[in-house]
Design an enzyme around this catalytic site. Structure first.
Site, PDB file in Angstrom:
ATOM      1  N   PRO A  11     -11.568  17.183 -63.495  1.00  0.00           N
ATOM      2  CA  PRO A  11     -10.835  17.418 -64.739  1.00  0.00           C
ATOM      3  C   PRO A  11     -11.695  17.379 -65.991  1.00  0.00           C
ATOM      4  CG  PRO A  11     -10.257  15.309 -63.746  1.00  0.00           C
ATOM      5  CD  PRO A  11     -11.052  16.045 -62.743  1.00  0.00           C
ATOM      6  N   ASN A  12     -11.357  18.282 -66.887  1.00  0.00           N
ATOM      7  CA  ASN A  12     -11.933  18.410 -68.237  1.00  0.00           C
ATOM      8  C   ASN A  12     -13.321  19.032 -68.258  1.00  0.00           C
ATOM      9  OD1 ASN A  12      -9.730  17.250 -69.754  1.00  0.00           O
ATOM     10  ND2 ASN A  12     -10.294  15.302 -68.821  1.00  0.00           N
ATOM     11  N   ARG A  19     -17.157  20.776 -76.339  1.00  0.00           N
ATOM     12  CA  ARG A  19     -16.800  19.479 -76.934  1.00  0.00           C
ATOM     13  C   ARG A  19     -17.787  18.412 -76.465  1.00  0.00           C
ATOM     14  NH1 ARG A  19     -13.346  22.374 -78.602  1.00  0.00           N
ATOM     15  NH2 ARG A  19     -11.065  22.243 -78.557  1.00  0.00           N
ATOM     16  N   TYR A  24     -22.150  14.976 -73.050  1.00  0.00           N
ATOM     17  CA  TYR A  24     -22.186  15.777 -71.827  1.00  0.00           C
ATOM     18  C   TYR A  24     -23.126  16.981 -71.897  1.00  0.00           C
ATOM     19  CZ  TYR A  24     -18.154  12.882 -70.720  1.00  0.00           C
ATOM     20  OH  TYR A  24     -17.341  11.810 -70.469  1.00  0.00           O
ATOM     21  N   ASN A  75     -18.599  16.620 -58.891  1.00  0.00           N
ATOM     22  CA  ASN A  75     -18.378  15.775 -60.073  1.00  0.00           C
ATOM     23  C   ASN A  75     -16.874  15.566 -60.198  1.00  0.00           C
ATOM     24  OD1 ASN A  75     -18.058  14.489 -62.495  1.00  0.00           O
ATOM     25  ND2 ASN A  75     -19.520  15.759 -63.608  1.00  0.00           N
ATOM     26  N   ALA A  78     -13.118  11.808 -64.288  1.00  0.00           N
ATOM     27  CA  ALA A  78     -12.516  10.474 -64.389  1.00  0.00           C
ATOM     28  C   ALA A  78     -11.844  10.027 -63.086  1.00  0.00           C
ATOM     29  CB  ALA A  78     -11.516  10.453 -65.539  1.00  0.00           C
ATOM     30  N   ASP A  88     -10.151   9.271 -49.703  1.00  0.00           N
ATOM     31  CA  ASP A  88      -9.671   9.565 -48.345  1.00  0.00           C
ATOM     32  C   ASP A  88     -10.012  11.001 -47.942  1.00  0.00           C
ATOM     33  OD1 ASP A  88      -8.686   7.007 -48.182  1.00  0.00           O
ATOM     34  OD2 ASP A  88      -6.595   7.554 -48.521  1.00  0.00           O
ATOM     35  N   GLU A  99     -22.028  12.726 -54.957  1.00  0.00           N
ATOM     36  CA  GLU A  99     -21.289  12.503 -56.217  1.00  0.00           C
ATOM     37  C   GLU A  99     -22.255  12.699 -57.390  1.00  0.00           C
ATOM     38  OE1 GLU A  99     -18.930   8.809 -56.476  1.00  0.00           O
ATOM     39  OE2 GLU A  99     -19.650   8.656 -58.538  1.00  0.00           O
ATOM     40  N   HIS A 101     -22.772  12.924 -61.770  1.00  0.00           N
ATOM     41  CA  HIS A 101     -22.292  12.727 -63.138  1.00  0.00           C
ATOM     42  C   HIS A 101     -23.336  13.192 -64.127  1.00  0.00           C
ATOM     43  CE1 HIS A 101     -18.856  10.627 -61.637  1.00  0.00           C
ATOM     44  NE2 HIS A 101     -19.675   9.952 -60.844  1.00  0.00           N
ATOM     45  N   LEU A 102     -22.858  13.829 -65.170  1.00  0.00           N
ATOM     46  CA  LEU A 102     -23.744  14.226 -66.260  1.00  0.00           C
ATOM     47  C   LEU A 102     -24.281  12.996 -66.981  1.00  0.00           C
ATOM     48  CD1 LEU A 102     -21.207  16.880 -67.369  1.00  0.00           C
ATOM     49  CD2 LEU A 102     -23.585  17.485 -66.933  1.00  0.00           C
ATOM     50  N   SER A 103     -23.380  12.071 -67.283  1.00  0.00           N
ATOM     51  CA  SER A 103     -23.752  10.869 -68.031  1.00  0.00           C
ATOM     52  C   SER A 103     -24.092   9.739 -67.058  1.00  0.00           C
ATOM     53  CB  SER A 103     -22.587  10.448 -68.935  1.00  0.00           C
ATOM     54  OG  SER A 103     -21.438  10.133 -68.158  1.00  0.00           O
ATOM     55  N   ARG A 108     -22.158   3.033 -69.524  1.00  0.00           N
ATOM     56  CA  ARG A 108     -21.032   3.329 -70.418  1.00  0.00           C
ATOM     57  C   ARG A 108     -19.980   2.212 -70.325  1.00  0.00           C
ATOM     58  NH1 ARG A 108     -19.158   9.371 -69.854  1.00  0.00           N
ATOM     59  NH2 ARG A 108     -18.146   8.788 -71.820  1.00  0.00           N
ATOM     60  N   ARG A 112     -16.009   2.636 -66.285  1.00  0.00           N
ATOM     61  CA  ARG A 112     -16.718   3.747 -65.624  1.00  0.00           C
ATOM     62  C   ARG A 112     -17.779   3.260 -64.638  1.00  0.00           C
ATOM     63  NH1 ARG A 112     -15.122   8.325 -68.732  1.00  0.00           N
ATOM     64  NH2 ARG A 112     -14.796   7.736 -70.895  1.00  0.00           N
TER      65      ARG A 112
END
Ligand code: CA2
Length: 149
Positions: A11-12, A19, A24, A75, A78, A88, A99, A101-103, A108, A112
């Site tokens: 998501p996002n 943004r 990011y 990725n 959240a 699962d 997995e 993540h950009l950040s 953080r 997170r």
């Protein structure tokens, strides 16, 4: 038989580039997909990309991947911190999942720091901006011995 990777975004992440570039980065999702595709294509590996803002659709994409993919770069956004459902699904598909993540989620907010998914993934890459995705794809290439050392 050549290998295939699902590059899956949660998501996002469709908003990338538009943004919060300070958190990011300024690369769009399409540009990230293209960069990862270039990297794996150099080894004859196919990449298919997808993004969804919906947990159930991410589950469907993971299930479908069983039929054609050899590994997943994911990725989960959240959902990383909340989703037993995705944990699962990752367990069920029995594919190597990295997995991403950009950040650096560990630097953080406290909420997170915990990933519900990392423990059922092959590994986690976080904190390198869009390069995190390329490093994660490299982890699969290494797993399949396209890359050594
Ligand atoms: O660092 C990452 O890649 C995250 O997965 C990004 C998620 C966040 O909830 C995770 O804790 C870490 C948030 C994705 C939001 O994406 C945006 C992109 C552009 C503008 C606004 C949000």
């Amino acid at each position: 038989m050549s290998k295939s990777i699902l590059l899956l975004h949660g998501p996002n992440l469709n908003l990338l580039g538009a943004r919060q570039p300070e958190v990011y980065g300024s690369m769009t999702l399409d540009a990230i997909n293209a960069a990862v595709e270039r990297r794996v294509a150099a080894f004859g590996v196919e990449l298919r990309s997808a993004q969804s803002n919906h947990e159930g659709e991410l589950v469907d994409r993971l299930h479908e991947a069983r039929c054609w993919a050899d590994g997943v770069v994911f990725n989960p956004g959240a959902y990383t911190h909340t989703s037993v459902v995705l944990r699962d699904a990752i367990t069920a598909i029995e594919l190597p999942v990295i997995e991403v993540h950009l950040s650096n989620i560990h630097g953080r907010e406290g909420f997170r720091h915990k990933s519900l998914l990392a423990g059922v993934c092959l590994g986690q890459v976080a904190g390198f901006g869009w390069h995190s995705y390329v490093l994660a794809a490299d982890a699969l290439l290494r797993q399949w011995e396209y890359l050594r050392d």
